[in-house]
Motif scaffolding. Sequence first.
Motif, PDB file in Angstrom:
ATOM      1  N   SER A 134       0.835  -1.214   0.000  1.00  0.00           N
ATOM      2  CA  SER A 134       0.000   0.000   0.000  1.00  0.00           C
ATOM      3  C   SER A 134       0.869   1.264   0.000  1.00  0.00           C
ATOM      4  O   SER A 134       0.757   2.120   0.872  1.00  0.00           O
ATOM      5  CB  SER A 134      -1.001   0.014   1.174  1.00  0.00           C
ATOM      6  OG  SER A 134      -0.382  -0.121   2.427  1.00  0.00           O
ATOM      7  N   ILE A 136       1.569   4.661  -1.318  1.00  0.00           N
ATOM      8  CA  ILE A 136       0.824   5.732  -1.997  1.00  0.00           C
ATOM      9  C   ILE A 136       1.747   6.754  -2.667  1.00  0.00           C
ATOM     10  O   ILE A 136       1.285   7.737  -3.223  1.00  0.00           O
ATOM     11  CB  ILE A 136      -0.110   6.464  -1.008  1.00  0.00           C
ATOM     12  CG1 ILE A 136       0.689   7.017   0.182  1.00  0.00           C
ATOM     13  CG2 ILE A 136      -1.216   5.547  -0.532  1.00  0.00           C
ATOM     14  CD1 ILE A 136      -0.127   7.881   1.121  1.00  0.00           C
ATOM     15  N   ASP A 137       3.051   6.504  -2.613  1.00  0.00           N
ATOM     16  CA  ASP A 137       4.005   7.536  -3.023  1.00  0.00           C
ATOM     17  C   ASP A 137       4.919   7.076  -4.157  1.00  0.00           C
ATOM     18  O   ASP A 137       6.143   7.083  -4.022  1.00  0.00           O
ATOM     19  CB  ASP A 137       4.840   7.965  -1.812  1.00  0.00           C
ATOM     20  CG  ASP A 137       5.378   9.376  -1.955  1.00  0.00           C
ATOM     21  OD1 ASP A 137       4.936  10.080  -2.883  1.00  0.00           O
ATOM     22  OD2 ASP A 137       6.226   9.781  -1.136  1.00  0.00           O
ATOM     23  N   THR A 139       4.093   8.178  -7.686  1.00  0.00           N
ATOM     24  CA  THR A 139       3.252   8.805  -8.703  1.00  0.00           C
ATOM     25  C   THR A 139       4.123   9.646  -9.640  1.00  0.00           C
ATOM     26  O   THR A 139       5.316   9.825  -9.413  1.00  0.00           O
ATOM     27  CB  THR A 139       2.198   9.712  -8.049  1.00  0.00           C
ATOM     28  OG1 THR A 139       2.884  10.796  -7.383  1.00  0.00           O
ATOM     29  CG2 THR A 139       1.368   8.952  -7.017  1.00  0.00           C
ATOM     30  N   ALA A 180      -5.620   3.193  -4.976  1.00  0.00           N
ATOM     31  CA  ALA A 180      -4.674   4.263  -5.334  1.00  0.00           C
ATOM     32  C   ALA A 180      -3.678   3.825  -6.403  1.00  0.00           C
ATOM     33  O   ALA A 180      -2.937   4.660  -6.941  1.00  0.00           O
ATOM     34  CB  ALA A 180      -3.916   4.725  -4.081  1.00  0.00           C
ATOM     35  N   HIS A 184      -0.365   5.209 -10.112  1.00  0.00           N
ATOM     36  CA  HIS A 184       1.028   4.726 -10.106  1.00  0.00           C
ATOM     37  C   HIS A 184       1.742   5.149 -11.389  1.00  0.00           C
ATOM     38  O   HIS A 184       1.227   5.017 -12.496  1.00  0.00           O
ATOM     39  CB  HIS A 184       1.041   3.200  -9.984  1.00  0.00           C
ATOM     40  CG  HIS A 184       2.356   2.645  -9.525  1.00  0.00           C
ATOM     41  ND1 HIS A 184       3.455   2.587 -10.346  1.00  0.00           N
ATOM     42  CD2 HIS A 184       2.738   2.129  -8.335  1.00  0.00           C
ATOM     43  CE1 HIS A 184       4.470   2.042  -9.674  1.00  0.00           C
ATOM     44  NE2 HIS A 184       4.060   1.769  -8.449  1.00  0.00           N
TER      45      HIS A 184
END
Length: 259
Positions: A134, A136-137, A139, A180, A184
């Motif tokens: 998981s 989320i960083d 991007t 989320a 990616h």
Amino acid sequence: MNAIEIRTVDVVQYIKPLREGGSLPGLVKADDEFLYVIKFRGAGQGKKALIAELIGAELARAMGLQVPEIVFMNLDDSFSKTEPDEEIQDLLKFSVGLNLGLHFLSGSIVYDPLVSIADPFTASKVVLLDSMISNIDRTAKNTNLLNWHKELWLIDHGSSFYFHHNWETWQTHLERTFPAIKDHVLLERATELPKAAAEIRAQIDETIIAEIVSKIPEDWLLSESEPLSPKEMRSAYKEFLNTRLAKLEVLVKEAQDAR
């Protein structure tokens, strides 16, 4: 996979802050003469970011992905006394003890989704790794990827495992997927997700997950404000990852649908 061995080194020189990250990591020299990017226990997310970094990086390595060597870094109180910048002075003061470092990849280039190298199979593995932890960083705004010697290298997994910021509700995350993933940076290139999932299943099992979690320093798990003991936290990390591994097909479908 070989047994995981994480060296411990002492910081001998604080060179400069790296202001790209929100948590002010720094470039330091250790007593083994190598340069490292140090992640500080006294930074914003504290020791939990170091735990996420450790598990995420070693899981990536076990999958055959390229990750800089991780070391434990002892920081003494002498550095804060000679630092003129008050913000960094406080950070160094609150980070005395055991921190985490990544080997500095001199000459590496920040991954740019428009021009950088990432083959479809590697991209697919990274997408599934980040679904599992998981993360989320990763991007387009903040790729946390480097190109070094014509290979893709993964850095900065500190924003993973966000369930551990509220241990009261961590079990509710066991049934969740990872929507989320739609943001990616490598999703567009991840065209070999089923093949990547098959290889991950061949590389990762309960034993490897248990060994990685066992490497978390006890000190990083100790907190008077948490409802769980260090032993219970280790069990939670293992259960979360084993659950993710068991639902890899679901994560593959979620990523395919997002593409």
